[in-house]
Each structure stands twice: as structure tokens, then as C-alpha cells.
Design a protein around this motif. Structure first.
Motif, PDB file in Angstrom:
ATOM      1  N   HIS A 181      -1.434  -3.729   0.933  1.00  0.00           N
ATOM      2  CA  HIS A 181      -0.921  -4.434   2.111  1.00  0.00           C
ATOM      3  C   HIS A 181       0.577  -4.215   2.271  1.00  0.00           C
ATOM      4  O   HIS A 181       1.084  -4.084   3.385  1.00  0.00           O
ATOM      5  CB  HIS A 181      -1.249  -5.923   2.012  1.00  0.00           C
TER       6      HIS A 181
ATOM      7  N   LYS B  94       2.585  -2.154   5.534  1.00  0.00           N
ATOM      8  CA  LYS B  94       3.754  -2.561   6.311  1.00  0.00           C
ATOM      9  C   LYS B  94       4.751  -1.408   6.425  1.00  0.00           C
ATOM     10  O   LYS B  94       5.296  -1.131   7.508  1.00  0.00           O
ATOM     11  CB  LYS B  94       4.412  -3.775   5.644  1.00  0.00           C
TER      12      LYS B  94
ATOM     13  N   VAL C  74      -3.372  -1.467  12.612  1.00  0.00           N
ATOM     14  CA  VAL C  74      -2.362  -2.239  11.882  1.00  0.00           C
ATOM     15  C   VAL C  74      -1.414  -2.933  12.848  1.00  0.00           C
ATOM     16  O   VAL C  74      -1.058  -4.110  12.665  1.00  0.00           O
ATOM     17  CB  VAL C  74      -1.591  -1.326  10.905  1.00  0.00           C
ATOM     18  N   ASP C  75      -0.999  -2.238  13.915  1.00  0.00           N
ATOM     19  CA  ASP C  75      -0.120  -2.867  14.912  1.00  0.00           C
ATOM     20  C   ASP C  75      -0.786  -4.075  15.544  1.00  0.00           C
ATOM     21  O   ASP C  75      -0.166  -5.130  15.725  1.00  0.00           O
ATOM     22  CB  ASP C  75       0.250  -1.847  15.991  1.00  0.00           C
TER      23      ASP C  75
ATOM     24  N   TYR D 257      -0.817  -6.976  13.011  1.00  0.00           N
ATOM     25  CA  TYR D 257       0.481  -7.635  12.857  1.00  0.00           C
ATOM     26  C   TYR D 257       0.852  -8.426  14.108  1.00  0.00           C
ATOM     27  O   TYR D 257       1.448  -9.504  14.025  1.00  0.00           O
ATOM     28  CB  TYR D 257       1.563  -6.608  12.532  1.00  0.00           C
ATOM     29  N   ASP D 258       0.512  -7.894  15.289  1.00  0.00           N
ATOM     30  CA  ASP D 258       0.775  -8.633  16.526  1.00  0.00           C
ATOM     31  C   ASP D 258       0.014  -9.952  16.547  1.00  0.00           C
ATOM     32  O   ASP D 258       0.545 -10.996  16.951  1.00  0.00           O
ATOM     33  CB  ASP D 258       0.389  -7.790  17.738  1.00  0.00           C
TER      34      ASP D 258
ATOM     35  N   VAL E  94      -1.107 -11.658  13.957  1.00  0.00           N
ATOM     36  CA  VAL E  94      -0.535 -12.577  12.973  1.00  0.00           C
ATOM     37  C   VAL E  94       0.754 -13.192  13.510  1.00  0.00           C
ATOM     38  O   VAL E  94       0.973 -14.401  13.414  1.00  0.00           O
ATOM     39  CB  VAL E  94      -0.269 -11.845  11.641  1.00  0.00           C
ATOM     40  N   GLY E  95       1.610 -12.351  14.110  1.00  0.00           N
ATOM     41  CA  GLY E  95       2.871 -12.856  14.664  1.00  0.00           C
ATOM     42  C   GLY E  95       2.652 -13.871  15.760  1.00  0.00           C
ATOM     43  O   GLY E  95       3.343 -14.903  15.818  1.00  0.00           O
TER      44      GLY E  95
END
Length: 307
Positions: free
Chosen positions: A10, A14, A75-76, A79-80, A82-83
Motif C-alpha cells: 500500500h 502511493k 488507484v486514483d 484515493y479520491d 478515501v479523500g
């Protein structure tokens, strides 16, 4: 070797996401405050862990492989997501489904024009709206909030009053042509009457006209005639079309009088003794979503007329 992701994988992902965005190990290193060699080494370890190449290392530039492009997209997105969720949690954003039941005419004429404001304030609350007549019983478990027209008594439920309802007669100006003038209530005998047969809980087909004329002190008019509809806003539309004289509700008349589509032949309004109210189960307002929508509706009602 097992391909199951572990904690170090993980961390490498990143680094990969940043490298894929820049297509440069050097720029990724600058963002991460590490050396270019450290980034390159972590990408190599990730590729070994995954079992496929992520970048094509060309002179002076990088290119994503097909596999690398697909992984970068996923992955993008992750992360989006999660953000966004972190931002929601930090700011107290509310989300999820909320079931709202509402009497049809109030929904069509009062609530619908305002729902975009609710959507703008709480974009993550998905409102599921059910249109039900006031004479149908409220049943536990079928809604979080209900807007109903009644005398304010709901066994087993709690209620927040919104607005008292008043009624008055309306008709199209064209209806008055070639007919006796509408000067006093007794003149209604020369005109077709339009009825909402579901005026309020427990009412009969001619209840609105009977209540209205009784309040005016004239019971000489036979109100048990004319055209019937099962929605108030439909009787108003029929009045605009020139079919007869309808009973309008002060709360549900918007610009029809201002534009001249309808006129009120008699002065004043008559209180029905009924009120619109927000009905909910005891404890329902402990849910922040329910409380938020409840308070928004109360706020909108206060704008349009004091309870």
C-alpha cells in the motif's frame, strides 16, 4: 509467491500513484521529499510484488504500460474516494437514503419547487419521496418523515406544526362571462362546483365546500353537485381551465392570482382547523440526516408563512 497485498504494498502504491501522475520519478521524489533513487527502488519492488511492469523506462521520460495505466486509474479513484469520505467525516456531511411521505397537492405545489434548495444544501442525502393522500393511515416503518394535513393528532407519532391551512373560492375570469355575477355566495348556484374528494383525513367528497359556505353563513347552495377530483391542485387546474369554481388553499396558491389566471370572487379566507405538520416516529430526530431535513422543511415553512 503470494500476490496478496500487504502493508508495504500500500505504501508503494502511493509512490506509484504520484509517479504515474507526474510520469517522472524525480518529480515524485520532490513531492515525497525523498531521493529519486528511493522512488525508483520502491516502484521496482512494487513491480516485483505485483508480477508485471508498470512503467516503460525510456530515455529522459517514463510511459505507463497498459497494466500501469489501468492500475493508475483504479488507484486514483480509490484515493479520491478515501479523500472525499474523510472530508465528509471532518465536515459532518450527511449521506444516505431518507424516505419522505407527503400529501400530493402539497408535494406538487409547495415542496417540489423548493427541493433543489434541499439538494444544494445536502447533496449526499438521497430523498425517496412517496405521494400519499392524507386519508391513508401513516404506518410505522414506511417513512422517516411525513408531511400531512390533519388536526395535529397522530397516535404513536410526534409532530412539528408547519402551517395552518385556510381556504377560499377561486375561478377563472372567463367563467364569469355570460353568467350572473358572483357577488355573494348564493350566486354559486349558477356555477359548476369543483371538489377535492380527499381534502383532509376523514373528509367526504363535498366537505371543503360545505365547511366554506357554513363559515360564510350561507347554506342555501347545493354543493353536492359538480366535478370531483382527488387532488386539490387538480381542482385548481380545472378552475384555471374554466370548468367551474374551486376551493383553493392559501398555502398552495402560488402566482395564479397575481397573473390573473384565477380570481377570488369573495373577500377573505376561511380557517379549516387543519394544519400541515411534519410527522415522525419518537426518536427519529436523533438521526442527524432526519434532523437536518426536518429543520430545513421547518425553515422553508417559516419563510412562506408563520405556523
Amino acid at each position: 509467491m503470494s500476490r496478496t497485498l500487504h502493508a508495504q504494498t500500500h505504501a508503494w502504491l502511493k509512490v506509484f500513484a504520484i509517479s504515474a501522475r507526474h510520469l517522472s520519478f524525480t518529480r515524485a521524489a520532490e513531492e515525497l521529499h525523498v531521493t529519486t533513487g528511493a522512488v525508483s527502488q520502491q516502484i521496482k519492488q512494487l513491480e516485483e510484488r505485483l508480477g508485471f511492469k508498470l512503467f516503460r523506462r525510456l530515455p529522459r521520460r517514463l510511459e505507463l504500460t497498459d497494466e500501469g495505466q489501468r492500475l493508475a486509474t483504479v488507484v486514483d479513484q480509490a484515493y479520491d474516494a478515501v479523500g472525499m469520505e474523510v472530508r465528509r467525516l471532518r465536515t459532518g456531511v450527511m449521506s444516505g437514503v431518507l424516505r419522505l411521505r407527503c400529501v400530493p397537492s402539497f408535494l406538487a405545489k409547495w415542496l417540489m419547487p423548493r427541493l433543489t434548495r434541499l439538494q444544494a444544501r445536502f447533496p449526499d442525502i438521497e430523498l425517496h419521496v412517496a405521494s400519499e393522500d392524507s386519508n391513508l393511515s401513516l404506518r410505522e416503518g414506511e417513512f422517516e418523515l411525513a408531511i400531512d394535513l390533519n388536526d395535529g393528532r397522530y397516535a404513536g407519532f410526534q409532530i412539528t406544526p408547519l402551517m395552518d391551512e385556510e381556504i377560499f373560492a377561486v375561478c377563472s375570469p372567463q367563467l364569469l362571462r355570460r353568467r350572473p355575477p358572483l357577488v355573494r355566495p348564493a350566486d354559486l348556484g349558477y356555477y359548476p362546483l369543483l371538489h377535492d374528494v380527499t381534502a383532509w383525513r376523514g373528509s367526504h367528497a363535498y366537505a371543503e365546500w360545505e365547511h366554506y359556505l357554513h363559515a360564510l353563513g350561507d347554506e342555501s347552495v347545493n354543493v353536492r353537485r359538480g366535478y370531483t377530483f382527488n387532488r386539490n391542485h387538480l381542482t385548481v387546474e380545472a378552475a384555471i381551465a374554466g370548468m367551474g369554481v374551486a376551493i383553493a388553499r392559501r398555502t398552495l396558491i402560488t402566482d395564479e392570482l397575481d397573473t390573473g389566471a384565477l380570481i377570488a370572487p369573495f373577500a377573505g379566507t376561511v380557517a379549516t382547523g387543519k394544519s400541515y405538520g411534519l410527522v415522525y416516529h419518537p426518536g427519529a430526530l436523533d438521526d442527524r440526516r432526519v434532523r437536518a431535513v426536518h429543520d430545513w422543511i421547518v425553515e422553508e415553512a417559516a419563510r412562506s408563512g408563520k405556523p
